[in-house]
Each structure stands twice: as structure tokens, then as C-alpha cells.
Design an enzyme around this catalytic site. Structure first.
Site, mmCIF file in Angstrom:
data_model
loop_
_atom_site.group_PDB
_atom_site.id
_atom_site.type_symbol
_atom_site.label_atom_id
_atom_site.label_comp_id
_atom_site.label_asym_id
_atom_site.label_seq_id
_atom_site.Cartn_x
_atom_site.Cartn_y
_atom_site.Cartn_z
ATOM 1 N N ASN A 76 0.870 -1.175 0.000
ATOM 2 C CA ASN A 76 0.000 0.000 0.000
ATOM 3 C C ASN A 76 0.909 1.227 0.000
ATOM 4 O O ASN A 76 1.525 1.544 1.011
ATOM 5 C CB ASN A 76 -0.881 -0.048 1.265
ATOM 6 C CG ASN A 76 -1.721 1.201 1.429
ATOM 7 O OD1 ASN A 76 -1.783 2.043 0.530
ATOM 8 N ND2 ASN A 76 -2.367 1.313 2.582
ATOM 9 N N TRP A 77 0.984 1.864 -1.150
ATOM 10 C CA TRP A 77 1.941 2.971 -1.286
ATOM 11 C C TRP A 77 1.419 4.269 -0.676
ATOM 12 O O TRP A 77 2.145 5.269 -0.623
ATOM 13 C CB TRP A 77 2.294 3.188 -2.757
ATOM 14 C CG TRP A 77 3.020 2.024 -3.379
ATOM 15 C CD1 TRP A 77 3.446 0.879 -2.744
ATOM 16 C CD2 TRP A 77 3.414 1.884 -4.750
ATOM 17 N NE1 TRP A 77 4.065 0.041 -3.643
ATOM 18 C CE2 TRP A 77 4.069 0.636 -4.881
ATOM 19 C CE3 TRP A 77 3.281 2.680 -5.884
ATOM 20 C CZ2 TRP A 77 4.584 0.176 -6.104
ATOM 21 C CZ3 TRP A 77 3.791 2.227 -7.106
ATOM 22 C CH2 TRP A 77 4.439 0.986 -7.210
ATOM 23 N N LYS A 78 0.161 4.278 -0.291
ATOM 24 C CA LYS A 78 -0.457 5.468 0.320
ATOM 25 C C LYS A 78 -0.229 6.705 -0.565
ATOM 26 O O LYS A 78 -0.195 6.577 -1.784
ATOM 27 C CB LYS A 78 0.055 5.649 1.755
ATOM 28 C CG LYS A 78 -0.134 4.362 2.576
ATOM 29 C CD LYS A 78 0.061 4.519 4.051
ATOM 30 C CE LYS A 78 -0.142 3.171 4.735
ATOM 31 N NZ LYS A 78 -0.044 3.224 6.187
ATOM 32 N N SER A 113 3.427 -2.396 10.335
ATOM 33 C CA SER A 113 4.878 -2.474 10.529
ATOM 34 C C SER A 113 5.474 -3.838 10.147
ATOM 35 O O SER A 113 6.381 -4.328 10.818
ATOM 36 C CB SER A 113 5.251 -2.095 11.960
ATOM 37 O OG SER A 113 4.845 -0.759 12.236
ATOM 38 N N GLY A 157 2.527 2.003 10.839
ATOM 39 C CA GLY A 157 3.496 3.085 10.694
ATOM 40 C C GLY A 157 4.185 3.465 11.998
ATOM 41 O O GLY A 157 4.841 4.496 12.082
ATOM 42 N N GLU A 160 -6.773 4.449 7.922
ATOM 43 C CA GLU A 160 -6.567 5.885 7.662
ATOM 44 C C GLU A 160 -7.817 6.494 7.021
ATOM 45 O O GLU A 160 -8.142 7.655 7.267
ATOM 46 C CB GLU A 160 -5.312 6.082 6.792
ATOM 47 C CG GLU A 160 -4.052 5.879 7.626
ATOM 48 C CD GLU A 160 -2.856 5.351 6.880
ATOM 49 O OE1 GLU A 160 -2.793 5.462 5.639
ATOM 50 O OE2 GLU A 160 -1.950 4.798 7.551
ATOM 51 N N GLU A 168 -5.466 -5.108 10.540
ATOM 52 C CA GLU A 168 -4.418 -4.109 10.750
ATOM 53 C C GLU A 168 -4.692 -3.378 12.064
ATOM 54 O O GLU A 168 -5.498 -2.443 12.093
ATOM 55 C CB GLU A 168 -4.420 -3.101 9.606
ATOM 56 C CG GLU A 168 -4.125 -3.708 8.257
ATOM 57 C CD GLU A 168 -3.539 -2.684 7.309
ATOM 58 O OE1 GLU A 168 -2.473 -2.950 6.755
ATOM 59 O OE2 GLU A 168 -4.118 -1.589 7.169
ATOM 60 N N GLY A 225 2.890 -1.178 4.303
ATOM 61 C CA GLY A 225 2.986 0.228 3.963
ATOM 62 C C GLY A 225 4.436 0.612 3.728
ATOM 63 O O GLY A 225 4.985 0.437 2.632
ATOM 64 N N GLY A 226 5.101 1.098 4.778
ATOM 65 C CA GLY A 226 6.467 1.623 4.673
ATOM 66 C C GLY A 226 7.436 0.731 3.901
ATOM 67 O O GLY A 226 8.141 1.205 3.001
ATOM 68 N N HIS A 279 -9.489 1.011 4.918
ATOM 69 C CA HIS A 279 -8.210 1.149 5.613
ATOM 70 C C HIS A 279 -8.402 2.078 6.814
ATOM 71 O O HIS A 279 -9.202 3.021 6.756
ATOM 72 C CB HIS A 279 -7.156 1.721 4.654
ATOM 73 C CG HIS A 279 -5.778 1.706 5.240
ATOM 74 N ND1 HIS A 279 -5.335 2.679 6.099
ATOM 75 C CD2 HIS A 279 -4.760 0.817 5.120
ATOM 76 C CE1 HIS A 279 -4.099 2.387 6.469
ATOM 77 N NE2 HIS A 279 -3.726 1.263 5.890
HETATM 78 P P1 PGA Z 1 2.944 0.066 7.676
HETATM 79 O O1 PGA Z 1 1.469 0.299 7.028
HETATM 80 O O2 PGA Z 1 3.472 -1.209 7.082
HETATM 81 O O3 PGA Z 1 3.722 1.273 7.275
HETATM 82 O O4 PGA Z 1 2.747 -0.036 9.151
HETATM 83 C C1 PGA Z 1 0.570 -0.756 6.857
HETATM 84 C C2 PGA Z 1 -0.712 -0.255 6.226
HETATM 85 O O5 PGA Z 1 -1.176 0.818 6.592
HETATM 86 O O6 PGA Z 1 -1.317 -0.937 5.348
#
Ligand code: PGA
Length: 256
Positions: A11-13, A217, A177, A99, A171, A238-239, A97
Site C-alpha cells: 500500500n503505497w499510500k 509495521s 506506521g 486511515e 491491521e 505500507g512503509g 483502511h
Molecule cells: P505500515 O502500514 O506497514 O507502514 O505499518 C501498513 C498499512 O497501513 O497498510
């Protein structure tokens, strides 16, 4: 027993320029070679979807969007429909998600409108659920997850059937993050709960086939112990999905 093919999803956000996105997916494509035992998915920002699609071999890497609107078209300024995602080459869409839920007030009812529209179109939804730190500390994790599942997947409950291609993602909000991963045991406990929910809501065949990804993470150094748990079928990353080395390492570690 069904064998569930592991999935590693990035997930590149709201990150990367168009050129960086294309370069990243090209590097992932060459880094993974001919993977067959793991499904790979990337979710770039909307504006990069078509270019990323053009840069990948669709038989090796699936393309997802990070969100969509539930209507097919119309006066919805600033929104993108599922059909538009398909025209950009998407096969999947991430929905609900945390967010979206926390920063954009997306409720589970809204998530369900989107799940319904995605299914109608044949886009595979990757539906996210997860508890906040407060909810975990007040021992409400299972209650929160159950409510999110009940409401976000309400259309499937009404139909008494959920497509087995549906992907769920657990999640924990406190792990996204933050560098704090759930321990494999903490994650497995919730994944197992989700699988039982599928079994009780639908049937054991569906529960055996639906993939449940863990997100929060995930890094090359913790992915193996997470994936060793029986109900963890992959990762939503994500990251660590923004660098080809770490993302390719995550994919390659599924083969061992
Ligand atoms: P993260 O994000 O790996 O940076 O914790 C995961 C996500 O939000 O899908």
C-alpha cells in the site's frame, strides 16, 4: 484442507512521484523473477495506476487502488468510481483502511457500500479491520472487529454468501506506521477470530479459502514469524513496500 496462496500487498499510500512509482514497480518485477507460489499486489495512488499498469506484467503483479466511490458515475466531485479503476487496470481495491476510517470519517456502513459496488463490478475487495490502542487496552478488540466485519460485509451477510476471492486484512491501528508490530500470537488470535466469524457467518468452506492478511509495521525481519501462524495468509505492507529491496525480500521470504 484448502491451500491458500500467500499474498504480499504493498500500500503505497500518498507517496512517490509518477516516475518513482514506475521505477519501483519495474524493480519489483525484475526482483521477483518468476514467482508462482505467492501473489503480489501493489496499490499506487490513483494518478499513477495506469502508468504502473503499463510497466508491469499483469500475470505477475496485481494492481489495486487504495479507495473508491460506491456509485458508478455522477456528480461526485473529486471521487473515483470502481469502473474507472477497472479502466486503469485494477483488479483489486483496498477498502476501509484505518486511515480512511479515522482521517476521513469512513464508517463501516460506507465501507459496505463500497464492498457492494466492488463486488458488483468484479473488483476484488481487500477489506481492512482493526482496533485502536484504546480499544485493545480496554479489552474491546474482539467486539470492535466483529462489529467492523458485521457492518463492512453486511451485503454478503444478507446474501448469505461471501465470494472466496474476498481478501480481509487485520491491521491493528496501533501497529500501523509505528514500528510496533503485533506479536505473532497477538495477530494469530485475531486472525483466528476472523476465520471463525467467517465460518459462523457463512460456512467452513468459505472460511478455509478466504485469505486474511496482517498489516502493521511488517518488515523483512518479522514477516516469517507472522506468516508461520496458521491463520495469517500474507501481509499488507505500507512503509516497507516503498523500497524495492525490502518489498522483494518480503515476497521472496514466502518461498522458504
Ligand atoms: P505500515 O502500514 O506497514 O507502514 O505499518 C501498513 C498499512 O497501513 O497498510
Amino acid at each position: 484442507m484448502f491451500e491458500r496462496t500467500p499474498m504480499i500487498a504493498g500500500n503505497w499510500k500518498m507517496n512517490l512521484s509518477l516516475d518513482e512509482a514506475v521505477a519501483l514497480v519495474e524493480a519489483i518485477g525484475s526482483g521477483i523473477g518468476n514467482v508462482s507460489d505467492v501473489e503480489v499486489l501493489v496499490a499506487p495512488p490513483f494518478t499513477h495506476l495506469a502508468a504502473v499498469r503499463g510497466a508491469i506484467d499483469a500475470s505477475k503483479i496485481f494492481l489495486a487502488a487504495q479507495n473508491m466511490h460506491w456509485e458508478m458515475s455522477g456528480a461526485y466531485t473529486g471521487e473515483i468510481s470502481g469502473r474507472m479503476l477497472q479502466h486503469s487496470g485494477c483488479t483489486h481495491v483496498i477498502l476501509g483502511h484505518s486511515e480512511r476510517r479515522t482521517l476521513f470519517n469512513e464508517t463501516s456502513e460506507v465501507v459496505n457500500l463500497k464492498v457492494r459496488a466492488a463486488s458488483f463490478l468484479g473488483l476484488i475487495p481487500v477489506v481492512c479491520v482493526g482496533e485502536t490502542l484504546d480499544e485493545r487496552e480496554s479489552e474491546r478488540t474482539f467486539e470492535v472487529i466483529k462489529e467492523q466485519l458485521d457492518l463492512s460485509l453486511d451485503n454478503f451477510r444478507a446474501d448469505q454468501m461471501m465470494p472466496t476471492s474476498t481478501i480481509l486484512a487485520y491491521e491493528p491501528v496501533w501497529a500501523i506506521g509505528t514500528g510496533k508490530t503485533a506479536t505473532p500470537e497477538q495477530a494469530e488470535e485475531v486472525h483466528h477470530f476472523i476465520r471463525l466469524w467467517i465460518e459462523q457467518t457463512f460456512n467452513s468452506g468459505t472460511a478455509a479459502q478466504v485469505r486474511i492478511l496482517y498489516g502493521g509495521s511488517v518488515k523483512p525481519d518479522n514477516v516469517k514469524t507472522l506468516m508461520a501462524e496458521p491463520d495469517i495468509d500474507g501481509a499488507l505492507v505500507g512503509g516497507a513496500s516503498l523500497k524495492s529491496d525490502s518489498f522483494v525480500q518480503l515476497i521472496r521470504s514466502q518461498k522458504a
